[in-house]
Design an enzyme around this catalytic site. Structure first.
Site, PDB file in Angstrom:
ATOM      1  N   TYR A   5       0.854  -1.195   0.000  1.00 32.72           N
ATOM      2  CA  TYR A   5       0.000   0.000   0.000  1.00 32.72           C
ATOM      3  C   TYR A   5       0.883   1.236   0.000  1.00 32.72           C
ATOM      4  CZ  TYR A   5      -3.576   3.421   1.224  1.00 32.72           C
ATOM      5  OH  TYR A   5      -4.419   4.500   1.216  1.00 32.72           O
ATOM      6  N   ASP A  29       9.124   2.485   0.925  1.00 35.96           N
ATOM      7  CA  ASP A  29       8.009   3.230   1.506  1.00 35.96           C
ATOM      8  C   ASP A  29       7.986   2.933   3.003  1.00 35.96           C
ATOM      9  OD1 ASP A  29       5.711   4.379   2.362  1.00 35.96           O
ATOM     10  OD2 ASP A  29       4.415   3.534   0.800  1.00 35.96           O
ATOM     11  N   LYS A  62       3.063   9.496   8.656  1.00 35.39           N
ATOM     12  CA  LYS A  62       2.690   9.034   9.991  1.00 35.39           C
ATOM     13  C   LYS A  62       3.561   9.655  11.097  1.00 35.39           C
ATOM     14  CE  LYS A  62      -0.125   5.503   8.141  1.00 35.39           C
ATOM     15  NZ  LYS A  62       0.016   4.659   6.974  1.00 35.39           N
TER      16      LYS A  62
HETATM   17  C1  PLP Z   1      -0.416   5.067   5.465  1.00 38.65           C
HETATM   18  C2  PLP Z   1       0.484   4.708   4.338  1.00 38.65           C
HETATM   19  C3  PLP Z   1       0.553   5.484   3.178  1.00 38.65           C
HETATM   20  C4  PLP Z   1      -0.368   6.645   2.932  1.00 38.65           C
HETATM   21  O1  PLP Z   1      -0.169   7.686   3.822  1.00 38.65           O
HETATM   22  P1  PLP Z   1      -1.357   8.767   4.027  1.00 38.65           P
HETATM   23  O2  PLP Z   1      -0.774   9.746   4.997  1.00 38.65           O
HETATM   24  O3  PLP Z   1      -2.518   7.991   4.562  1.00 38.65           O
HETATM   25  O4  PLP Z   1      -1.642   9.372   2.718  1.00 38.65           O
HETATM   26  C5  PLP Z   1       1.498   5.157   2.224  1.00 38.65           C
HETATM   27  N1  PLP Z   1       2.319   4.109   2.389  1.00 38.65           N
HETATM   28  C6  PLP Z   1       2.275   3.323   3.493  1.00 38.65           C
HETATM   29  C7  PLP Z   1       3.245   2.209   3.642  1.00 38.65           C
HETATM   30  C8  PLP Z   1       1.351   3.599   4.500  1.00 38.65           C
HETATM   31  O5  PLP Z   1       1.292   2.809   5.570  1.00 38.65           O
END
Ligand code: PLP
Length: 447
Positions: free
Chosen positions: A142, A234, A263
């Site tokens: 994701y 990521d 985050k």
């Molecule tokens: C939460 C998340 C995102 C997206 O971040 P948002 O602040 O919700 O847009 C992207 N990559 C990973 C791995 C995530 O856990």
């Protein structure tokens, strides 16, 4: 447990917010719990019910709901000076310096406002840097709500995973199974000269929690080097949580070219960031020719919160505390599963934990030799063959049972878990041993 006010609020919300929420994962069954306020490791809902909160904002809240005093002071001081300027401030430089000092691969940082924005900009930067269009992602990975990564299927038969994304976008995105070095080699054999980047969560943390098998990221690193592609980690979820301030890349010992953050990096405020090697990062305008901009980027209040958050972690036993409680939770749940649900797999590392409702387990194996604190992908463990290796393995688990029965029973017992089988759960510095004990008792009843 009385839920009248949460239900009434949801009813009102459904009239003015599509699906009643502002982020789809919050639409939990049978209705969302509307929070009134937080208290340490707990939240109190609109009806006055108290829950042990393992959602923790889906990751950002390393300290729970009571922010340490220096963080509060930094936020209040920045807010009192005025919300934002559209002109640079010292705090942006300081926060970037902190990140560059602690994260092995990072020399420069560009701040944005969310994890999604970070991955959007990282993909554009990788494409601009290499002059290539294709990106490799992991099935079940994701990277936020963005066009280039909301793609599923196999290379050659990939399609958008949501309405609203043109087929043409999916053409440039090649999803491969996580932890499968042969599939990665094959996609590079077929498309190597067109691949701008591999975009990968170092640990799949939005699809259960799937640890990498030994050598997987090293293989990705080698393939990227051989073919002139960039390796982008990521770390929106793992950053400043797994591996402490050095992030998952420090823990795993693999150095990506670019990293995306979100985050925790904003200390509970909306911040994202792209970090990496200076020669790549300087591709962003105005240093380079890959356009990137944002009215709120480097927002002083959010920067102050993020920097104070990370500094506090550098000076206190934050990671020791959250990792220790994470280990206790995983060990405790492992014991309960051994008794009550031996096919289930406890997953996670550091302060991440989850139970994947896997359908098969080792028959007659010596479970004593299993990793007690969650799956570490140890090939000598009797569970190894049954332990999820890919996003698809997690999707094949009893995801409905998790969401429709188990989570609701946990909520009724005053334990708030993330909305479905796929999302990780998070330990904060505010959680206590008593919270862990209460949670394990609830697992005993609900599993
Ligand atoms: C939460 C998340 C995102 C997206 O971040 P948002 O602040 O919700 O847009 C992207 N990559 C990973 C791995 C995530 O856990």
């Amino acid at each position: 447990m009385n839920n009248d006010r949460s239900r009434a609020l949801y009813d009102r919300a459904l009239s003015v917010l599509p699906g009643g929420v502002n982020s789809s994962v919050r639409a939990t069954l049978p209705h969302p719990v509307f929070v009134d306020h937080g208290d340490g490791g707990h939240v109190i809902d609109a009806d006055g019910n108290r829950y042990v909160d393992w959602v923790m904002g889906y990751g950002p809240l390393l300290y729970g709901h009571d922010v340490p005093e220096p963080v509060t002071a930094a936020i209040q001081s920045a807010a009192a000076d005025g919300p934002m300027y559209g002109v640079p401030t010292e705090i942006e430089v300081e926060h970037a310096e902190f990140i560059a000092r602690h994260v092995p691969s990072v020399e420069q940082v560009r701040f944005v406002n969310s994890g999604t924005e970070a991955t959007v900009s990282a993909v554009r930067l990788a494409r601009g840097h290499t002059g290539r269009d294709k990106i490799v992602v992991m099935q079940g990975g994701y990277h936020g709500a963005q066009e280039s990564t909301l793609v599923e299927g196999e290379p050659g038969a990939q399609v958008p995973s949501t309405a609203g994304v043109p087929e043409e976008f999916a053409e440039h995105t090649l999803p491969v199974p996580f932890n499968d070095p042969d599939a990665a080699r094959e996609v590079f054999d077929d498309h190597g000269d067109d691949i701008a980047a591999v975009l990968v969560e170092p640990i799949l943390a939005n699809s259960g929690i799937v640890m990498p098998v030994d050598g997987y990221h090293e293989t990705l690193r080698e393939l990227c080097d051989e073919h002139g592609s960039l390796l982008v980690f990521d770390e929106v979820i793992t950053g400043f949580r797994v591996g402490g301030l050095g992030c998952a890349q420090g823990k795993l010992g693999v150095t990506p070219d670019l990293t995306t953050f979100g985050k925790i990096v904003g200390g509970g405020f909306p911040v994202g960031a792209i970090g990496g090697r200076a020669d790549v990062m300087e591709g962003f305008t105005p240093a380079g020719d890959v356009f990137q901009a944002g009215t709120f980027s480097g927002h002083p209040v959010a920067m102050a919160a993020g920097k104070a958050y990370l500094e506090y972690a550098a000076e206190h036993d934050v990671y020791e505390h959250v990792n220790e409680l994470g280990r206790r939770l995983r060990e405790g749940i492992t014991d309960i599963c051994a008794e009550q649900a031996p096919t289930y797999t406890v997953v996670g590392t550091d302060s991440l934990f989850k139970t994947v409702f896997t359908r098969e387990g080792p028959i007659g194996g010596d479970l004593e030799t299993c990793c007690p604190a969650g799956c570490t992908q140890d090939p000598d463990c009797p569970r190894y063959d049954y332990c999820p290796k890919t996003g698809a393995d997690v999707a094949r688990a009893e995801t409905d049972r998790w969401e429709r029965v188990f989570r609701q029973e946990m909520t009724d017992q005053g334990i708030l878990l993330t909305g479905n089988q796929f999302e990780s759960q998070f330990v904060s510095y505010a959680h206590t041993e008593a919270d862990v004990e209460e949670t394990l008792e609830a697992y005993k009843h609900a599993l």
